[in-house]
Design an enzyme around this catalytic site. Sequence first.
Site, PDB file in Angstrom:
ATOM      1  N   ASP A  13      43.892  38.491  44.424  1.00 42.62           N
ATOM      2  CA  ASP A  13      43.225  37.816  43.493  1.00 42.62           C
ATOM      3  C   ASP A  13      41.925  37.014  44.007  1.00 42.62           C
ATOM      4  OD1 ASP A  13      45.363  38.461  41.839  1.00 42.62           O
ATOM      5  OD2 ASP A  13      46.378  36.542  42.705  1.00 42.62           O
ATOM      6  N   LYS A  16      38.326  40.975  42.459  1.00 39.65           N
ATOM      7  CA  LYS A  16      37.855  42.179  42.662  1.00 39.65           C
ATOM      8  C   LYS A  16      37.554  42.716  41.510  1.00 39.65           C
ATOM      9  CE  LYS A  16      41.837  42.886  44.729  1.00 39.65           C
ATOM     10  NZ  LYS A  16      42.411  41.601  44.713  1.00 39.65           N
ATOM     11  N   GLY A  40      46.608  42.500  39.245  1.00 40.21           N
ATOM     12  CA  GLY A  40      46.074  41.798  37.815  1.00 40.21           C
ATOM     13  C   GLY A  40      44.541  41.644  38.127  1.00 40.21           C
ATOM     14  N   HIS A  41      43.677  42.412  37.617  1.00 39.00           N
ATOM     15  CA  HIS A  41      42.183  42.290  37.642  1.00 39.00           C
ATOM     16  C   HIS A  41      41.692  42.005  36.460  1.00 39.00           C
ATOM     17  CE1 HIS A  41      42.439  45.131  41.174  1.00 39.00           C
ATOM     18  NE2 HIS A  41      43.392  44.340  41.461  1.00 39.00           N
ATOM     19  N   GLN A 215      45.367  43.982  45.240  1.00 41.01           N
ATOM     20  CA  GLN A 215      46.160  43.375  46.354  1.00 41.01           C
ATOM     21  C   GLN A 215      44.753  42.799  47.315  1.00 41.01           C
ATOM     22  OE1 GLN A 215      48.309  46.101  45.865  1.00 41.01           O
ATOM     23  NE2 GLN A 215      48.455  44.926  43.914  1.00 41.01           N
TER      24      GLN A 215
HETATM   25  P1  GDP Z   1      41.352  40.179  41.141  1.00 42.46           P
HETATM   26  O1  GDP Z   1      43.152  40.398  41.237  1.00 42.46           O
HETATM   27  O2  GDP Z   1      40.999  40.240  42.744  1.00 42.46           O
HETATM   28  O3  GDP Z   1      40.785  40.983  40.182  1.00 42.46           O
HETATM   29  O4  GDP Z   1      41.322  38.610  40.774  1.00 42.46           O
HETATM   30  P2  GDP Z   1      42.092  37.878  39.383  1.00 42.46           P
HETATM   31  O5  GDP Z   1      41.399  38.657  38.114  1.00 42.46           O
HETATM   32  O6  GDP Z   1      43.516  38.242  39.669  1.00 42.46           O
HETATM   33  O7  GDP Z   1      41.768  36.453  39.724  1.00 42.46           O
HETATM   34  C1  GDP Z   1      40.479  36.145  39.683  1.00 42.46           C
HETATM   35  C2  GDP Z   1      40.279  35.021  38.641  1.00 42.46           C
HETATM   36  O8  GDP Z   1      39.084  34.173  38.533  1.00 42.46           O
HETATM   37  C3  GDP Z   1      40.075  35.724  37.377  1.00 42.46           C
HETATM   38  O9  GDP Z   1      40.748  34.886  36.070  1.00 42.46           O
HETATM   39  C4  GDP Z   1      38.511  35.843  37.101  1.00 42.46           C
HETATM   40  O10 GDP Z   1      38.158  35.788  35.687  1.00 42.46           O
HETATM   41  C5  GDP Z   1      38.153  34.515  37.719  1.00 42.46           C
HETATM   42  N1  GDP Z   1      36.737  34.629  38.547  1.00 42.46           N
HETATM   43  C6  GDP Z   1      36.313  35.778  39.069  1.00 42.46           C
HETATM   44  N2  GDP Z   1      35.192  35.150  39.675  1.00 42.46           N
HETATM   45  C7  GDP Z   1      34.929  33.889  39.239  1.00 42.46           C
HETATM   46  C8  GDP Z   1      33.954  32.799  39.397  1.00 42.46           C
HETATM   47  O11 GDP Z   1      33.032  33.250  40.321  1.00 42.46           O
HETATM   48  N3  GDP Z   1      34.209  31.593  39.075  1.00 42.46           N
HETATM   49  C9  GDP Z   1      35.136  31.436  38.376  1.00 42.46           C
HETATM   50  N4  GDP Z   1      35.331  30.109  38.098  1.00 42.46           N
HETATM   51  N5  GDP Z   1      35.974  32.118  38.056  1.00 42.46           N
HETATM   52  C10 GDP Z   1      36.125  33.578  38.438  1.00 42.46           C
HETATM   53  P1  IMO Z   2      45.574  41.792  42.698  1.00 42.54           P
HETATM   54  O1  IMO Z   2      45.203  43.274  42.947  1.00 42.54           O
HETATM   55  C1  IMO Z   2      47.941  38.627  44.567  1.00 42.54           C
HETATM   56  C2  IMO Z   2      51.984  39.527  46.081  1.00 42.54           C
HETATM   57  C3  IMO Z   2      53.361  39.140  45.341  1.00 42.54           C
HETATM   58  C4  IMO Z   2      54.108  39.116  46.257  1.00 42.54           C
HETATM   59  C5  IMO Z   2      53.809  40.279  47.324  1.00 42.54           C
HETATM   60  C6  IMO Z   2      54.658  41.529  46.980  1.00 42.54           C
HETATM   61  O2  IMO Z   2      45.576  41.047  41.530  1.00 42.54           O
HETATM   62  O3  IMO Z   2      44.675  41.080  43.850  1.00 42.54           O
HETATM   63  P2  IMO Z   2      55.015  43.418  45.160  1.00 42.54           P
HETATM   64  O4  IMO Z   2      55.086  43.142  43.590  1.00 42.54           O
HETATM   65  O5  IMO Z   2      53.601  43.969  45.278  1.00 42.54           O
HETATM   66  O6  IMO Z   2      55.929  43.943  45.819  1.00 42.54           O
HETATM   67  O7  IMO Z   2      54.779  41.749  45.731  1.00 42.54           O
HETATM   68  O8  IMO Z   2      52.236  40.596  47.104  1.00 42.54           O
HETATM   69  N1  IMO Z   2      50.978  40.552  45.216  1.00 42.54           N
HETATM   70  C7  IMO Z   2      49.780  39.984  44.725  1.00 42.54           C
HETATM   71  N2  IMO Z   2      49.393  38.686  45.031  1.00 42.54           N
HETATM   72  N3  IMO Z   2      47.286  39.572  43.810  1.00 42.54           N
HETATM   73  C8  IMO Z   2      47.849  40.848  43.521  1.00 42.54           C
HETATM   74  O9  IMO Z   2      47.207  41.755  43.068  1.00 42.54           O
HETATM   75  C9  IMO Z   2      49.254  40.945  44.061  1.00 42.54           C
HETATM   76  N4  IMO Z   2      49.950  42.253  44.196  1.00 42.54           N
HETATM   77  C10 IMO Z   2      51.086  41.824  44.560  1.00 42.54           C
HETATM   78  O10 IMO Z   2      52.999  38.032  44.647  1.00 42.54           O
HETATM   79  O11 IMO Z   2      53.860  38.117  47.260  1.00 42.54           O
HETATM   80 MG    MG Z   3      44.822  39.633  40.616  1.00 43.97          MG
END
Ligand code: GDP
Ligand code: IMO
Ligand code: MG
Length: 416
Positions: A13, A16, A40-41, A215
């Site tokens: 998270d 990416k 979840g991207h 991840q």
């Molecule tokens: P990922 O799994 O690495 O793609 O990250 P996620 O999408 O799960 O979580 C990142 C969250 O932060 C999402 O809700 C994005 O919309 C948000 N986000 C990404 N970059 C920024 C930033 O620079 N500032 C803020 N405030 N939110 C951001």
């Molecule tokens: P993105 O790509 C954050 C965590 C879960 C749990 C562990 C194992 O959005 O960064 P799983 O369901 O993969 O067997 O769970 O890994 N986890 C993540 N945490 N971002 C993710 O993906 C994750 N995918 C799995 O919360 O701790």
């Molecule tokens: Mg994510």
Amino acid sequence: MAGIAIIGAQWGDEGKGKISHLLAEGADLVVRFNGGPNAGHTVVDSYGEIRLHHLPAGALREGVLGVLAHGMVIDPWLLREELQEVERQGRPTPRLLISERAHVILPHHKEMEVGSGIAKSIGTTRRGIGPSYADKALRLGLRFADLADQDIVRERLSQLEGIHRNPARPPVDLERVAQELFEFYAVFKDYIGDSLGTVSVALEKGEKVFFEGAQGTLLDIDLGTYPYVTSSHTTVHGIASGAGIPAVKLDRIIGVLKAYTTRVGEGPFPTEDVGRLGELLREKGGEYGATTGRPRRCGWLDLVALRYAHKVNGFTELAVTKLDVLSGIPEIFVCVAYRVGNEKVEEFPASLAELSQAKPIYERLPGWKEEIRGARIPEELPRAARDYLRYIEQAVGVPVRLASVGPRPEETVFLF
Ligand code: GDP
Ligand code: IMO
Ligand code: MG
């Protein structure tokens, strides 16, 4: 220009999705090589906000081919829903290639994850990730190539049900699952193919190919905080195995990190703050899981963990996200080492017991008051924010190419 890796440097998270979508404008391919719908991207753009679980975020860019390579485990039911959501938002239909060697996540995988207690003890996403990789390792898995042969599908499903049958739950309606898989195949068969060949040809031709990690490094099955990890190779090494390309084909390895740290699920997290700061970061940063909606655990930046992530991945540059979330915090703490008992520890420990006892040793840096979401060039960032980026750069030993100051692509400051 050839292969460019986008790798999470923390516990996932990191943003990416935003970075991949931002950089993939004009790219040829964006490849997911590990994990499945546990990812979840998030992308926020003129169409709205979308959370992608299988599709590479960069593949939302027009003209880009999104590749789901063989290192992934894919849930056909969820993939369909995801594509429907893309359509519902009025986005152009993504170009898609699903590896014939990728494994299918089946309904029993999700049930096993919950039924076995793993979902609870590790705090997984309950998407059937662990059990589907386990079936793959047991050599019992069903691959997308198999969907072309109805007899193989039926045989494999009944073999799996025989092995994984749990008397505590009603038997799976195997024929219904088979029929749904056949329907999926009828619609998607033209998208299933040789991703390995496509990716290698693109690299040979010098096309711009991004590899979008899912991840983060500390969730890697081998190199993360085992057993509190996911079941795939989340680091740069996952690209060679999960997309089938020689590692030397990578020109750039971008480490994506938040300006602080979060973790969702169970497991050690030395800089976690369960008090006011943690709450502030969660609320201001909207730190709730993109896949499960769970509140993310929050804390300060951990340089011990980041230096380890660099050692593992060999980052050529860093992308620091969510810098805007730190605005208004008077003093910023960074963890420079751990204290374990009476010892000062500077290397990220492999031992879970050691990591669980690790107490962060902090350095303090000045914060800044200004909101920075409007900043577009380095000079528009407050000096303390620029100094913070410099500090990270020097401490990790990798240049910071960009700072993200909001979820949208334009909310980005390139430093070089
Ligand atoms: P990922 O799994 O690495 O793609 O990250 P996620 O999408 O799960 O979580 C990142 C969250 O932060 C999402 O809700 C994005 O919309 C948000 N986000 C990404 N970059 C920024 C930033 O620079 N500032 C803020 N405030 N939110 C951001
Ligand atoms: P993105 O790509 C954050 C965590 C879960 C749990 C562990 C194992 O959005 O960064 P799983 O369901 O993969 O067997 O769970 O890994 N986890 C993540 N945490 N971002 C993710 O993906 C994750 N995918 C799995 O919360 O701790
Ligand atoms: Mg994510």
